[in-house]
Enzyme design. Structure first.
Site, PDB file in Angstrom:
ATOM      1  N   HIS A   1       0.863  -1.190   0.000  1.00 16.88           N
ATOM      2  CA  HIS A   1       0.000   0.000   0.000  1.00 16.88           C
ATOM      3  C   HIS A   1       0.891   1.229   0.000  1.00 16.88           C
ATOM      4  O   HIS A   1       1.843   1.304   0.779  1.00 16.88           O
ATOM      5  CB  HIS A   1      -0.896  -0.028   1.246  1.00 16.88           C
ATOM      6  CG  HIS A   1      -2.027   0.942   1.188  1.00 16.88           C
ATOM      7  ND1 HIS A   1      -1.840   2.298   1.260  1.00 16.88           N
ATOM      8  CD2 HIS A   1      -3.374   0.757   1.047  1.00 16.88           C
ATOM      9  CE1 HIS A   1      -3.024   2.905   1.173  1.00 16.88           C
ATOM     10  NE2 HIS A   1      -3.966   1.991   1.042  1.00 16.88           N
TER      11      HIS A   1
ATOM     12  N   ARG B   1      -6.308  10.292  -0.333  1.00 16.21           N
ATOM     13  CA  ARG B   1      -5.931  10.716  -1.685  1.00 16.21           C
ATOM     14  C   ARG B   1      -7.173  10.865  -2.558  1.00 16.21           C
ATOM     15  O   ARG B   1      -7.254  11.759  -3.392  1.00 16.21           O
ATOM     16  CB  ARG B   1      -4.950   9.712  -2.302  1.00 16.21           C
ATOM     17  CG  ARG B   1      -3.517   9.914  -1.839  1.00 16.21           C
ATOM     18  CD  ARG B   1      -2.583   8.851  -2.394  1.00 16.21           C
ATOM     19  NE  ARG B   1      -2.782   7.578  -1.722  1.00 16.21           N
ATOM     20  CZ  ARG B   1      -2.871   6.406  -2.322  1.00 16.21           C
ATOM     21  NH1 ARG B   1      -2.760   6.334  -3.639  1.00 16.21           N
ATOM     22  NH2 ARG B   1      -3.047   5.317  -1.632  1.00 16.21           N
TER      23      ARG B   1
END
Lengths: 226, 541
Positions: free
Chosen positions: B319, B339
């Site tokens: 990740h 994000r």
């Protein structure tokens, strides 16, 4: 390692561990391989509720072992399980909110308003307030106030009225989400389309496409703007 | 506490470039650029990270070293010493694993009339599910369709996904969202009741449905509560350590071990569903992990020993945004939804270096390039390096209060360490997150072994070589439901298994011996061992 070692007491027994470790890592540093009292190691799962005291303070303090750094002379024990009361119910066959709540958890009216639950919540929630909101029938407020609960059990362990606030809270949230919030129209419509097989053929054509075709479609797809 | 002075210098540079970055658009990479970036910097392409496995159905194929160690190992039991005539539980469906996939499968098998036993290594709910922050992907919006979700998923998986599985995944997705809503999961909604959706990397539409930043925990606790309401039998702290087959190599149950008393428990079942999750706690390539304590590949090991084929086990997901500071949070998940709602990745000089909504494999590789190759990382006092995730942008773009509303967990966890994510960025570096591959299944969750089903992270083929954000909470429910139903039907319609045997374990031991693999290492691992060598050395007995 080891930079500076500090003394801690695991269930009263002295160990020297590096400063700055979380309680969980300190337990492992001392040589424990945890079976209970260790779960996600990220503050989500409620497996590692820990109570401790430090010298000079009569108060019991709490924290998640995976999130709380050790401090000198901390004397700690984990509480990996608590046998709390949980009502059994069928969410499809329930009556009005408050009536159902009082049926499932009649002890909720015993709440003394002492707020001990708040002082022991490692998530910094205020169980007394969500219990009060539920008791007023304000399920929306109770759901919102209790949402971050990780069901570690500390509030139930300390409640003098012997409530299990977190089990009350999950019933309230489920009731509220299912019965008191409308199902969105866009979801109902999409589910109906899928059940009617509206996308089956398009999906099957994609599934049968060559890798080249798929790559072309993939590269040329348009993005919704952020 | 908060950030030490030298890190604050870099934060000033980040603040200075914010006005420019708010207008800056970084184009997405072409397929060729992506491939080059992955080959140079993705940890899967490190030559020494993997080796061919010498035994079993995937003999000769390269997999992560740490996994091969466990596949090239002996059983924890001596097959000669086990009394298989002493049966402790006799059920229709045995579910192994108590995370989202297992709990869902157990619930659905129960609803389909099966007598179900769910056995799990730790507590019911202990799993990666409970740690999933961002949410569940589904094409529920008018501007979206399962067709686009299919394209995004298969492109993100580098076109290696099994097509029939992607078909099932995206087709069932809106049905699963409805199912969770009907169970009483508290999705984020707009004031009019419509579901809030966010972006995740590689998705061309906003389609990730969240419950604040505790989505997985919300789903898990609701399903767990429902299992308790339905009084489905659950055995906690009882991992499976070997599958049982019958004389015709059909799966017929499992041997569990009571972790506290070390007594073995024999379960006979007409069908078995494996939902044991992933491998993060093996720490592939020595990365930290976002995974749960129990993610030790147990299901892969016992299924492989019984003859099930694994798929895409050379593809591990790192990740992009694991916490790199404070030290106590190292490797913990910082949700992609940040994000998806506008937080940018920024190097030590205050510069962006990748479109933040590229797929995870690409973004992770770009961060590794930025830090290791271009030397643009931010250094912590402990020597760890990372890049900034500019979280204050979320309130700047989405209005004050958005961080508190949607990311209360992140806000809370960093506040404990004196970091205010409304005002300061988070330092991140890639962390092991997901096993993209697993036991090969079909669209009903069936494996190569009759009567053995698998669902969730332990299963392979759904995600190809790289999973998109939001697709694993989806995967566990779609295939948990499908496997639960298929296993219940199988148990009803197919005659019961024959005599229980551990013949497959004997055969596997012979194969190990023939390859010259010495006894000593046993598997499954069950629990990671974080004991210091200094302590081990002083255990003389």
């Amino acid at each position: 390692m080891p930079e500076s070692l500090i003394p801690i007491y695991i269930m009263g027994k002295r160990y020297e561990v590096p400063e700055g470790l979380t309680i969980m890592k300190a337990l492992e540093w001392a040589g424990y391989q945890l079976i209970r009292g260790c779960g996600c190691r990220g503050g989500f799962c409620g497996a590692c509720a820990t109570v401790y005291r430090v010298p000079g303070n009569f108060r019991l303090q709490v924290g998640l072992a995976c999130q709380t750094p050790v401090t000198p002379h901390m004397n700690l024990v984990q509480m990996p399980f608590f046998p709390a009361n949980k009502a059994i119910y069928d969410l499809d066959k329930v009556g009005s909110p408050l009536e159902t709540l009082l049926q499932l958890y009649p002890e909720i009216t015993r709440c003394l308003g002492c707020n001990t639950c708040t002082s022991v919540c490692p998530q910094k929630l205020q169980p007394m307030y969500y219990v009060a909101a539920a008791l007023r029938g304000d399920f929306a407020r109770a759901a919102e106030l209790s949402f971050d609960c990780i069901m570690c059990g500390l509030c139930a362990a300390r409640c003098p009225a012997q409530l299990a606030p977190y089990n009350i809270a999950i019933f309230v949230r489920r009731y509220y989400s299912k019965h008191m919030r409308p199902k969105p129209k866009h979801l109902i419509e999409r589910v109906a389309e899928i059940r009617a097989g509206r996308y089956d053929q398009a999906l099957s054509e994609l599934a049968a496409a060559s890798e080249e075709e798929l790559k072309k479609l993939y590269v040329n797809r348009e993005f919704e703007k952020l | 506490m908060g950030y030490p002075r030298e890190m604050q210098e870099s934060i000033k540079r980040l603040e200075a470039t914010r006005p420019f970055r708010l207008r800056q658009e970084i184009p997405r990479l072409t397929p060729e650029e992506k491939n080059r970036l992955l080959e140079q910097f993705h940890p899967d392409f490190r030559p020494d990270g993997m080796r061919p496995v010498r035994v079993g159905p995937n003999k000769g194929q390269r997999m992560q070293n740490e996994l091969v160690d466990l596949l090239e190992a002996y059983s924890r039991i001596d097959p000669e010493r086990v009394d298989l005539s002493h049966i402790d539980y006799d059920v229709d469906v045995l579910v192994i694993g108590g995370g989202g996939g297992g709990a869902t499968a157990a619930l659905i098998a129960h609803e389909n009339g099966a007598r179900v036993l769910l056995a799990t290594k730790l507590r019911l709910g202990d799993s990666n599910t409970i740690m999933a922050e961002g949410g569940i992907a589904a094409a529920t919006q008018p501007n979206d369709s399962p067709y686009l979700h299919f394209l995004d998923t298969i492109g993100g998986g580098r076109f290696q996904n099994k097509r029939e599985l992607v078909w099932a995944l995206v087709h069932d997705a809106p049905l699963v969202v409805e199912w969770l809503k009907d169970l009483g999961a508290m999705f984020d909604t707009h004031p009019n009741g419509d579901l809030v959706v966010s972006f995740a990397g590689g998705h061309c539409r906003r389609r990730v449905h969240s419950c604040k930043d505790l989505s997985g925990m919300e789903f898990m606790r609701v399903i767990r509560d429902e299992l308790w309401n339905k009084r489905v039998e659950v055995l906690e702290f009882s991992p499976a350590i070997e599958l049982l087959l019958d004389e015709k190599d059909r799966c017929a149950g499992a041997i569990l071990m009571n972790l506290e008393t070390h007594e073995h428990i024999i379960v006979r079942a007409r069908a078995v569903i494996l939902a044991t999750g992933g491998i993060g706690r093996l720490h592939p390539n020595n990365f930290p992990t976002t995974n749960h304590y129990g993610a030790t590949a147990d299901g892969l090991v016992i299924a492989y020993r019984a003859g099930a084929r694994l798929l895409h086990m050379d593809a591990i997901q790192y990740h992009p945004t694991g916490a790199a500071w404070p030290e106590q949070m190292l490797g913990q998940l910082i949700t992609e939804a940040l994000r998806g709602n506008g937080a940018q990745l920024v190097n030590v000089h205050g510069e962006r270096f990748i479109n933040e909504l590229e797929t995870r494999d690409v973004v992770s590789s770009a961060i590794i390039r930025e830090v290791r190759h271009r030397k643009n990382g931010v250094r912590t006092p402990t020597g760890m390096e990372g890049v900034w995730l500019d979280t204050p942008l979320i309130d700047i773009l989405g209005g004050e209060g958005k961080l508190d509303r949607m990311f209360a967990g992140i806000v809370h966890r960093f506040r404990e360490y004196g970091i205010d994510v409304h005002k300061e960025p988070i330092l991140v570096f890639p962390t092991q997150h997901y096993q993209n591959g697993g036991i090969e299944i079909d669209a009903e969750g069936r494996t190569d072994i009759p009567a053995l089903f698998a669902a969730g992270e332990v299963a392979g083929g759904v995600q190809g070589k790289n999973r998109l954000g939001g697709n694993s909470l989806l995967d566990i429910f779609v295939f948990g439901r499908r496997a639960g139903k298929a296993a219940a039907l199988f148990a009803k319609e197919v005659p019961p298994p024959g005599k229980l045997t551990l013949e497959h374990v004997r055969r596997y031991h012979e194969e190990l011996a023939a390859e010259g693999i010495e006894k000593g290492r046993v598997s499954p691992l069950l629990l990671p061992d974080y004991t210091r060598p200094e302590v081990k050395q002083r255990r003389y007995s």
